[in-house]
Write a protein that holds these residues in place. Sequence first.
Motif, PDB file in Angstrom:
ATOM      1  N   THR A   1       0.814  -1.214   0.000  1.00  7.62           N
ATOM      2  CA  THR A   1       0.000   0.000   0.000  1.00  7.62           C
ATOM      3  C   THR A   1       0.849   1.266   0.000  1.00  7.62           C
ATOM      4  N   PHE A   2       2.068   1.200   0.581  1.00  2.00           N
ATOM      5  CA  PHE A   2       2.896   2.412   0.639  1.00  2.00           C
ATOM      6  C   PHE A   2       4.301   2.214   0.072  1.00  2.00           C
TER       7      PHE A   2
ATOM      8  N   THR B   1      -4.133   2.562  -2.424  1.00  2.00           N
ATOM      9  CA  THR B   1      -3.579   3.920  -2.394  1.00  2.00           C
ATOM     10  C   THR B   1      -3.102   4.377  -3.764  1.00  2.00           C
TER      11      THR B   1
ATOM     12  N   SER C   1      -2.198  -3.239  -3.030  1.00  2.00           N
ATOM     13  CA  SER C   1      -1.698  -2.039  -3.689  1.00  2.00           C
ATOM     14  C   SER C   1      -2.790  -1.202  -4.320  1.00  2.00           C
TER      15      SER C   1
END
Length: 371
Positions: free
Chosen positions: A93-94, A137, A134
């Motif tokens: 996600t980041f 975001t 993923s």
Amino acid sequence: MATLLRPFLHDRFLHLLVVLGLLLACFVPFSLRQLPAAVDWPTLTTLCGLLMLTKGIEASGYFDVLGRRLVRRFHHQRALALFFVAASALLSTFLTNDVALFILVPLTLSLRQYSALPIARLIIFEALAVNAGSLLTPIGNPQNILLWRHGEAGFGGFVWQMLPLAAVLVASLLILTAICFPRRRIELSSHQQETSWQRPLLIASAVLYLLFIVALELDFAVWGLLVVFLLLLVMARRILLSIDWSLLVVFIAMFIDVFLLTQLPALQHVLHQMTQLPGGGQFLVAIGLSQAISNVPATILLLSSLPASTLLAWAVNVGGFGLLPGSLANLIALRMAKDRRIWWHFHLYSVPMLAWAVAVGWGLYLVINAA
């Protein structure tokens, strides 16, 4: 020289891409000067840097130490699998989906020397997890970056519109993980050896990893790549010989094949007709196009005729499941596994996951828009 050439000579997928490109070249009008522009060089630069840095951490031996600690910490296969799947979804996600895989797949491979675990199946689920995680975001994957920049939603707005689909898919994948990995006790190998690790190489690789990520964010990727290459050349030049350089050529071949494929008149006609299709038709075409040419090129093509809507964002992210070309993350994970059977086993889980994601995505979209 033999070490460098061996991956190229034995890479059947690369050979298939080359043959496909030659066949497409027979039916598509193009000039050789167009081919370099068809390659996404920033992606290749990022991939090259991550390949070198991950190999540096792997060569330091620390993955072996961490893997041994993990199999001692988790006593059952199901718990260990749930940990890796959840970590893959969270990191993607980041850190983006490919960076998450470059961290977790080598660590997963290190587990095989300490116990008899279904490593290939675990890597398959990690690939599915980064596709699911993923999508949440704008920075989770390349297609979301494109959609975020072309759309009107801010960072928080983008996360909010993706949250329902991400939550259901990640939860579904965790349930599937619990089903597919038994609560069987992890049997440790009796011939375990305490492996030594190289602290200077690990620290240097970890620091370079952070600096390279910062360089990517500041658009200094080429300079970051040069620093990584020079330092590894000084500290551990043998690492550079053992890297799977053929993976970079595979990506170049894929970009060129996609470019040639998009020049086909039939595909051009489909793109022109996209705006006249109902929402369900656009949803299915975007998913189908992602299956054929990967979701990042599909997003680039579709943004030329469609707005960066929630429907398009959901469709191209769902298209990352299913067939291998759906997402470049699939290719990265399976290549790192270095197991020929994994290519077929991957589709036994990914294709049903695609069918489920299509049903869930369209159902949620109808419910949200009806509310």
